[in-house]
Design a protein around this motif. Sequence first.
Motif, short mmCIF file in Angstrom:
data_model
loop_
_atom_site.label_atom_id
_atom_site.label_comp_id
_atom_site.label_asym_id
_atom_site.label_seq_id
_atom_site.Cartn_x
_atom_site.Cartn_y
_atom_site.Cartn_z
N LEU A 212 0.82 -1.20 0.00
CA LEU A 212 0.00 0.00 0.00
C LEU A 212 0.86 1.26 0.00
N SER A 213 0.45 2.22 -0.81
CA SER A 213 1.03 3.56 -0.79
C SER A 213 0.03 4.49 -1.47
N HIS A 214 0.19 5.79 -1.23
CA HIS A 214 -0.72 6.75 -1.85
C HIS A 214 -0.61 6.71 -3.37
N ASP A 215 0.62 6.65 -3.89
CA ASP A 215 0.80 6.61 -5.34
C ASP A 215 0.19 5.35 -5.93
N ARG A 216 0.35 4.22 -5.22
CA ARG A 216 -0.23 2.95 -5.70
C ARG A 216 -1.76 3.06 -5.77
N MET A 217 -2.35 3.67 -4.75
CA MET A 217 -3.80 3.80 -4.73
C MET A 217 -4.28 4.68 -5.87
N ARG A 218 -3.59 5.78 -6.11
CA ARG A 218 -4.00 6.68 -7.20
C ARG A 218 -3.89 5.99 -8.55
N SER A 219 -2.83 5.24 -8.76
CA SER A 219 -2.63 4.59 -10.06
C SER A 219 -3.66 3.50 -10.32
N ARG A 220 -4.24 2.94 -9.25
CA ARG A 220 -5.21 1.85 -9.41
C ARG A 220 -6.64 2.34 -9.57
N LEU A 221 -6.87 3.64 -9.38
CA LEU A 221 -8.25 4.14 -9.37
C LEU A 221 -9.02 3.76 -10.62
N ARG A 222 -8.38 3.85 -11.77
CA ARG A 222 -9.09 3.60 -13.02
C ARG A 222 -8.98 2.16 -13.50
N GLU A 223 -8.34 1.31 -12.71
CA GLU A 223 -8.23 -0.10 -13.06
C GLU A 223 -9.26 -0.96 -12.34
N ILE A 224 -9.80 -0.45 -11.25
CA ILE A 224 -10.75 -1.23 -10.44
C ILE A 224 -12.09 -1.32 -11.16
N ASN A 225 -12.74 -2.46 -11.05
CA ASN A 225 -14.07 -2.66 -11.62
C ASN A 225 -15.10 -2.09 -10.65
N TRP A 226 -15.40 -0.80 -10.79
CA TRP A 226 -16.27 -0.14 -9.84
C TRP A 226 -17.71 -0.63 -9.95
N LYS A 227 -18.12 -1.03 -11.13
CA LYS A 227 -19.50 -1.52 -11.28
C LYS A 227 -19.70 -2.80 -10.48
N SER A 228 -18.72 -3.69 -10.55
CA SER A 228 -18.81 -4.92 -9.78
C SER A 228 -18.75 -4.62 -8.29
N LEU A 229 -17.87 -3.70 -7.90
CA LEU A 229 -17.72 -3.37 -6.49
C LEU A 229 -18.97 -2.71 -5.93
N SER A 230 -19.64 -1.92 -6.76
CA SER A 230 -20.83 -1.20 -6.28
C SER A 230 -21.96 -2.15 -5.95
N LYS A 231 -21.91 -3.38 -6.45
CA LYS A 231 -22.94 -4.37 -6.10
C LYS A 231 -22.76 -4.87 -4.67
N GLU A 232 -21.56 -4.71 -4.13
CA GLU A 232 -21.33 -5.07 -2.73
C GLU A 232 -21.60 -3.89 -1.80
N CYS A 233 -21.25 -2.68 -2.25
CA CYS A 233 -21.49 -1.48 -1.45
C CYS A 233 -22.98 -1.19 -1.40
N ILE A 234 -23.51 -0.92 -0.20
CA ILE A 234 -24.94 -0.64 -0.06
C ILE A 234 -25.24 0.85 -0.01
N SER A 235 -24.24 1.68 -0.29
CA SER A 235 -24.42 3.14 -0.39
C SER A 235 -25.04 3.74 0.87
N CYS A 236 -24.58 3.28 2.03
CA CYS A 236 -25.13 3.79 3.30
C CYS A 236 -24.48 5.10 3.72
N GLY A 237 -23.27 5.37 3.21
CA GLY A 237 -22.57 6.59 3.57
C GLY A 237 -21.84 6.52 4.90
#
Length: 331
Positions: A212-237
Amino acid sequence: MMFFLEKKDLPELLRRASAFFEIIAPVLVNEEPQLVSWRGEDLALRAPNPLLPPTRLFLPPRETLFTYLQESGLYTFQVPQVKERLIVGVRPCDLRALSLLDRIMLSEPADELYSKRRRSTAIIALNCTEPSEGCFCAQMGAGPEADEGFDLLLTDLGDQYLLETGSPEGIMLTRVSEELLESGTDAERVLMRKMDLMREIRDRIMNARPWLSHDRMRSRLREINWKSLSKECISCGGCSFVCPTCHCFTIADLGLPDGERIRCADSCILSGFHRMASGANPKANPEDRLLSWYMEKLEYMLSRAGISGCVGCGRCGRVCFSGLHKTDLFR
């Protein structure tokens, strides 16, 4: 200035400081640490970081901005009074979050209530010698050692605290408790001991998540499958409401002709946050909102304030109903 303070004498130091400040300190409430108005209870400084961060004392989940009274067609307004406060046990990650909020909330035009609270608050920080399992402050450059933003700084050395001053207010606090403090006779040896301890804690945190590092997290932002992940997130905030750097809010006027204007914490994770007056919602899809939350933390806040919006406190992972620990997304 540097002193030693016996642990048993810390409550007495706070009692003396209570002549000048309302003391806000972590105590156990139903076996959970919470920041509350201190009345002599046992301090929970060795417990995990309170779930509700100290930044919420400057931007409360709900607050009255002002009250208004109408008489004969004319309005009068009253702004809440702000108390002098001393917050005890603020961890380095939360100090970094407060520094970020200062750059945002105090930029012109400055937020009036936030500014008043900052000017009226002193801070006793606590270097993190017992990080929780979910902490990754070292990877974010936000801990485990504080280097600025405090009036007094405590480092747990076993039976004693190393106490360091960081401001004129901190020096004033030491002067009202001079007989409780012991001056460090060998400053170089003490500082070396502190450095060795902080290095050991930093290595422990880094080794728990070496990927883990800040640069690693930033570089991965556009590689993650957010649509798949959003099916797990319940958007509770929930992640937003415990995050020390989240500062989105909504405002409402309650009552006519007399009433109050309130400000409540809000979250870009929630489905209605981006909805416009026309009914259009540019982020109606949960995957867009989830990506937006991470972009705000890792890119937008960095570009606006020069500090990452993630300080590695791990609170978001502690409250997530879906069990999504944010760091695992970037493995």
